[in-house]
Design a protein around this motif. Structure first.
Motif, PDB file in Angstrom:
ATOM      1  N   GLY A 194       2.078  13.291  -0.682  1.00  0.00           N
ATOM      2  CA  GLY A 194       1.461  12.070  -1.266  1.00  0.00           C
ATOM      3  C   GLY A 194       0.458  12.943  -2.238  1.00  0.00           C
ATOM      4  N   THR A 195      -0.114  11.235  -2.099  1.00  0.00           N
ATOM      5  CA  THR A 195      -0.625  11.930  -3.647  1.00  0.00           C
ATOM      6  C   THR A 195      -2.257  12.886  -3.790  1.00  0.00           C
ATOM      7  OG1 THR A 195      -2.643  10.333  -2.337  1.00  0.00           O
ATOM      8  CG2 THR A 195      -1.690   9.217  -4.014  1.00  0.00           C
ATOM      9  N   ASN A 252       4.761  13.158  -7.616  1.00  0.00           N
ATOM     10  CA  ASN A 252       3.427  13.205  -5.743  1.00  0.00           C
ATOM     11  C   ASN A 252       3.079  14.905  -6.296  1.00  0.00           C
ATOM     12  OD1 ASN A 252       3.375  11.130  -4.297  1.00  0.00           O
ATOM     13  ND2 ASN A 252       4.591  11.698  -3.295  1.00  0.00           N
ATOM     14  N   MET A 301       4.987  10.126   7.174  1.00  0.00           N
ATOM     15  CA  MET A 301       5.890  10.329   6.623  1.00  0.00           C
ATOM     16  C   MET A 301       7.178  10.002   7.517  1.00  0.00           C
ATOM     17  SD  MET A 301       7.950  13.892   6.235  1.00  0.00           S
ATOM     18  CE  MET A 301       8.894  13.832   7.729  1.00  0.00           C
ATOM     19  N   ALA A 345      -3.698   6.525  -2.713  1.00  0.00           N
ATOM     20  CA  ALA A 345      -3.444   5.779  -1.528  1.00  0.00           C
ATOM     21  C   ALA A 345      -4.410   5.212  -0.806  1.00  0.00           C
ATOM     22  CB  ALA A 345      -2.487   7.051  -0.633  1.00  0.00           C
ATOM     23  N   ASP A 392       5.400  18.781  -0.884  1.00  0.00           N
ATOM     24  CA  ASP A 392       5.760  17.271  -1.157  1.00  0.00           C
ATOM     25  C   ASP A 392       7.054  17.046  -1.963  1.00  0.00           C
ATOM     26  OD1 ASP A 392       4.616  14.540  -0.591  1.00  0.00           O
ATOM     27  OD2 ASP A 392       6.319  14.167  -2.343  1.00  0.00           O
TER      28      ASP A 392
END
Length: 201
Positions: free
Chosen positions: A39-40, A65, A107, A9, A60
């Motif tokens: 996320g990542t 992810n 988020m 990201a 997540d």
């Protein structure tokens, strides 16, 4: 794990140091920090390096992810990062031990409003008195003119999902108050974002 499983990201590189500057003022000296919607996984890795005295629990709801988080953790070999959990703020409950802090980055606007409700409800039950809940992202504010970039971003979000969109800080404050939180600070951050720090009363 393969490199293909490691997602990237670009915004992480732009905002991670600004976020760390705030976290340095609010995180306790020990314990487990729960990150929602990791996320990542790149933030978790960076935070783990910056705060070696803490344990970071990424999470997540998206299996892709989760794979990325695990891949980054394996590649970077950061010892204080736990395996990612499958947590959804709209789930009935979280099966997790009490953290000393909760982080939620980018988020709130890429999820239905019910996700924010779930986040605060569960954080209100999990966190001890005085523990911080940290939010980061773009928000609307009654006393500040919205930047054109955020207005464009809002239109883009709505075009993808009508349930998504930038939230008003006043609405987040109200949600926080109804779940036993008081806002401690609002800090200007890169690219028209802000950080919000709430404390469990």
């Amino acid at each position: 794990m393969t490199g293909a499983e490691q997602r990237h990201a670009p915004a992480t590189l732009r905002n991670r140091d600004a976020i760390v500057a705030v976290l340095e003022t609010i995180l306790p000296s020990s314990g487990t920090v729960l990150e929602i919607a990791s996320g990542t996984g790149e933030h978790a890795i960076y935070f783990g390096r910056k705060f070696p005295q803490l344990i970071f629990q990424p999470s997540d709801p998206d299996p892709v992810n989760q794979q990325s988080i695990a891949a980054w953790t394996a590649r970077e070999n950061v010892a204080n990062i736990l395996s990612p959990l499958e947590l959804d703020t709209m789930a009935r409950r979280w099966n997790i031990e009490q953290p000393v802090a909760i982080l939620c980055i980018n988020m709130i606007h890429i999820a239905p409003w019910e996700a924010s409700i779930g986040l605060f409800e569960k954080a209100g039950k999990l966190l001890a008195s005085g523990a911080p809940l940290f939010l980061y992202g773009p928000y609307f504010r009654d006393d500040v003119e919205t930047a054109q970039g955020n207005l464009d971003f809002e239109r883009s979000l709505k075009s993808r999902n009508l349930q998504w969109g930038l939230r008003d800080v006043a609405d987040i404050d109200g949600l926080a108050s109804s779940n036993g939180f008081v806002r401690e600070s609002l800090t200007e951050m890169p690219a028209n974002n802000i950080s919000l720090v709430y404390r469990k009363s």
